[in-house]
Design an enzyme around this catalytic site. Structure first.
Site, PDB file in Angstrom:
ATOM      1  N   ALA A 152      48.318  56.446  17.437  1.00  0.00           N
ATOM      2  CA  ALA A 152      48.833  57.749  17.957  1.00  0.00           C
ATOM      3  C   ALA A 152      48.512  58.659  17.961  1.00  0.00           C
ATOM      4  CB  ALA A 152      50.282  57.711  16.989  1.00  0.00           C
ATOM      5  N   ASP A 153      47.965  59.481  19.398  1.00  0.00           N
ATOM      6  CA  ASP A 153      47.861  60.926  19.476  1.00  0.00           C
ATOM      7  C   ASP A 153      48.368  61.371  18.108  1.00  0.00           C
ATOM      8  OD1 ASP A 153      46.381  62.853  20.366  1.00  0.00           O
ATOM      9  OD2 ASP A 153      47.336  62.688  22.806  1.00  0.00           O
ATOM     10  N   CYS A 154      47.774  62.546  18.039  1.00  0.00           N
ATOM     11  CA  CYS A 154      47.622  63.379  16.595  1.00  0.00           C
ATOM     12  C   CYS A 154      49.508  64.137  16.539  1.00  0.00           C
ATOM     13  CB  CYS A 154      46.383  64.204  15.988  1.00  0.00           C
ATOM     14  SG  CYS A 154      45.091  63.592  16.575  1.00  0.00           S
TER      15      CYS A 154
END
Length: 768
Positions: A287-289
């Site tokens: 996942a993106d942060c």
């Protein structure tokens, strides 16, 4: 020559001290590692599974965050999954530059938008190979991980996007070829066996090209995308990355797609990425942060964090660049929201990739553990960074002012980029070994230089105009270096307009009145409306420089002086300023729409008149063109498909149609590269059809004056196929017009005969 050293950068992630060059690698000798983990005769997944099997559920979930603590009792050291290397080893939570001496810098190449402008696939591969060599050297010194969250391959669809500089451009075919070269250069081949050099990460899947625009934030944005547009425009680069280059990892994006957050979107991650694009068991999705958190808030797709974590794991997101998985996944298992086997599968995929990186093997048995400081910032790397900067320069306008006359001895270098240092790097930057400013570049080129900023990037203060005008009084020519920078376009910040900011145009107007040859160098990743400069006869030339990085000033000066010849092409469309009033950033549709007023997006669909079109780029010489041999007049669809199958071509879209060979003769007096762009259009297939589309390109190097070279343009079946409303790629019978360059310098038409054939079947979204 004075070189600016970026030691003064504020480095948030520099480690005060790092002891033990290989301290973060596990040790199979006398350790607690499971025996199978060190058994190189087993498969990488068998080895990874043995490690995960020794973990409790609590141990598994705490290691699914980006800062993985490892597990002492199993001999697994801590590991940070998040390192960056967009255009060189970069500052990030997992990468540590020393304050001085060894590993205090790394080669900084031009931003991807510049590399895209080169249209030079071998160059991109070479750049990536150097980056991965330096990344491995940092890793071996315990200063970086082995997984790098790069490249950004979302198409640069809207000129306002703050992160467009991170991408190679707007065209799907171009980006697909770029990412193949980049990923195979970074990873050391196509799914290399037995060892990956590093693991690359293709991001952000899918439909991500908005930061914060007019009250809409990327964390909460729901991108409404038709199946046709998803297949045709938003995902081809990811197909090339996953299916063809066999990237080690993919990142899901912050936004939702058609109502479902990307990181909890099983259709995107399982049906498309894993099943259709064939992401393997040892390849993983991050996942993106904080995107797992965003599934719950602000997307409000679930009623609590446990549900958000469970849905994301089930959709196929293995790693949380954040803290949601480590903090909540065990509770999700306890609540029967997700099976423990799904959670363990995620960590097994992650550790499987570490096995393939040689993380658990002795240095003597794999090649990349031998790389060190001697392999960073080598003379070859420095030369390549300079070459990439030169090749990415695009000459937008020239009335003969460039190259500057040999009689030009003194130049006035004016503008907010004139003495640029850190600006040259763009974003996701590392610490460069040096930075050649434009000012110092012109001095090194032998000019006597008069300098004044005149104004700032966004300033409306005219108090510096006088000094700028005074600097021109004894100059033979004027070079204005301005445009936009990270204060205008950046992650988290989109533009509201695409005009020149502040009063830069006013200053250029005053400079134009001085009666001297005037060159405008336009910097920044996104384009600004150059219509006033294009129309002003006193502006002799416009050169786009982007973010050329460490040798940027030298490259700019060498192109302006004529030591180097420009041959780059715009990888994006330069729209007129009123384009932003015609279509909101939130409109994801590509085709023009009379009901919404949309004029269409990118060169393929835009019905207006661009200021400078995609693929535009001038030269210091002239070329003539002819076919090396007369192209065929027709191709039978059934024969093409049958031939591909008989030759065991795995994917029909990758099968060849033809290699069109063009003789390129330099009819001028200056040696130059030439970028051959082959476009096509047809009315066969779904309506409306694109106005044109790029079907092939290549860069021919160093064509000497009076000499001829051959540009070989390989066209695949996928390049001429049309995408229907269900996202399927189809070869349709009909007439296809092809032409060379934006000018149509060489033309040909051929017919596809026979009956239509579907060469790729797109997975359909669930009715639910």
């Amino acid at each position: 020559m004075t070189l600016f050293s970026p030691r003064g950068l504020v480095v948030a992630f520099v480690a005060a001290s790092l002891d033990g060059a290989l301290a973060f690698f596990p040790n199979c000798v006398g350790s607690y590692l499971p025996q199978a983990a060190c058994n190189t005769s087993l498969s990488f997944m068998e080895r990874a599974s043995s490690i995960v099997a020794s973990f409790t559920l609590t141990d598994v979930v705490v290691n699914l965050g980006t800062s993985s603590p490892g597990m002492d009792y199993a001999g697994i050291p801590p590991y940070r999954w998040w390192s960056e290397a967009l255009h060189g080893v970069a500052l990030s939570p997992g990468t540590f530059f020393a304050s001085s001496g060894e590993f205090s810098y790394a080669t900084s190449f031009p931003e991807p938008i510049n590399l895209g402008a080169t249209f030079d696939d071998p160059l991109v591969h070479s750049v990536a190979s150097v980056i991965s060599t330096e990344a491995r050297a940092f890793s071996n010194a315990n200063r970086a991980g082995l997984d790098f969250f790069t490249p950004n391959i979302n198409p640069f669809k809207d000129p306002r996007w703050g992160r467009g500089q991170e991408t190679p451009g707007e065209d799907p075919l171009h980006i697909s070829r770029y990412v193949y070269q980049l990923v195979t250069g970074l990873q050391g081949g196509v799914g290399p066996d037995p060892y990956f050099k590093i693991i690359a990460n293709c991001k952000h899947f899918a439909g991500y090209d908005l930061e914060n625009w007019n009250g809409t934030n990327r964390m909460a944005f729901d991108a409404i995308i038709s199946t046709q547009d998803l297949a045709e425009f938003y995902t081809p680069s990811f197909q090339s990355c996953v299916r063809d280059a066999k990237v080690g990892s993919v990142m899901c994006s912050y936004n939702s797609v058609n109502g479902i957050p990307s990181c909890a979107n099983r259709y995107l991650l399982q049906d498309i990425i894993r099943d259709y694009f064939q992401l393997g068991d040892d390849q993983w999705i991050t996942a993106d942060c904080n995107a797992i958190l965003n599934v719950f808030d602000p997307h409000n797709y679930t009623t609590n964090l446990a549900e958000a974590a469970a849905l994301s794991i089930q959709a196929g997101t293995d790693l949380d660049c954040g803290t949601t998985y480590p903090g909540i996944l065990a509770h999700a298992v306890d609540q029967n929201l997700v099976a423990e086997t799904d959670v363990r599968t995620a960590l097994t995929r992650l550790y499987g990739s570490l096995v393939r990186l040689g993380f658990f093997d002795e240095p003597s048995v794999q090649p990349y553990r031998q790389l060190g400081w001697k392999d960073v910032n080598t003379p070859t790397a420095q030369k390549l960074a300079y070459t990439a900067a030169v090749e990415g320069m695009v000459l937008l306008k020239n009335d003969g002012t460039l190259p500057l006359s040999k009689k030009t001895k003194t130049i006035a270098v004016i503008g907010p980029w004139a003495n640029a240092t850190n600006q040259l790097l763009g974003n996701y930057e590392g610490i460069a070994p040096f930075l050649v400013t434009p000012l110092d570049g012109f001095k090194a080129a032998g000019f006597s230089v008069k300098f004044a900023n005149g104004t700032g990037i966004s300033s409306n203060d005219t108090s510096g105009f006088g000094a700028a005008i005074a600097a021109t009084s004894h100059a033979d020519a004027i070079v204005f270096v301005g445009g936009i920078d990270e204060t205008i376009e950046s992650e988290g910040m989109d533009r509201m307009n695409i005009t020149w900011p502040g009063n830069q145009l006013d200053l250029i107007g005053e400079l134009a009145k001085q009666g001297k040859p005037l060159v405008v160098i336009q910097m920044g990743g996104g384009q600004v409306d150059d219509s006033a400069l294009k129309a002003n006869p006193a502006v002799g030339a416009i050169l786009w420089g982007g973010y050329p990085s460490q040798s940027g000033g030298a490259a700019l000066a060498d192109v302006v002086s004529g030591k180097a010849a420009p041959a780059g092409r715009l990888p994006i469309t330069q729209y007129p300023a009123d384009y932003v009033d015609q279509i909101p950033m939130t409109d994801m549709a590509l085709r023009p729409n009379a009901s919404t007023g949309s004029p269409g997006r990118t060169y393929k669909w835009y019905t207006g008149t661009p200021i400078f079109e995609f693929g535009h780029g001038l030269h210091y010489t002239n070329f003539s063109f002819s076919w090396s041999s007369t192209p065929a007049a027709s191709y039978d669809i059934q024969t093409l498909v049958s031939s591909a199958k008989s030759n065991n071509v795995e994917f029909l879209d990758a099968a060849p149609l033809e290699t069109f060979k063009v003789k390129v003769k330099n009819t001028g007096h200056i040696a130059s590269d030439y970028v051959a762009l082959l476009f096509s259009n047809t009315t066969a297939g779904p309506s409306p059809a694109p106005l044109k589309q790029l079907i092939s390109y290549t860069r021919v190097h160093g064509v000497a004056a009076g000499k001829t070279a051959v540009a070989a343009l390989n066209v695949t079946l996928g390049a001429i196929a049309r995408v229907d409303e269900q996202g399927n790629s189809v070869l349709f019978p009909g007439t296809y017009d092809i032409w060379l360059d934006t000018t149509g310098a060489l033309k040909h038409s051929f017919h596809l005969t026979g009956s239509s054939v579907q060469i790729a079947t797109w997975p359909q979204p669930s009715s639910n």
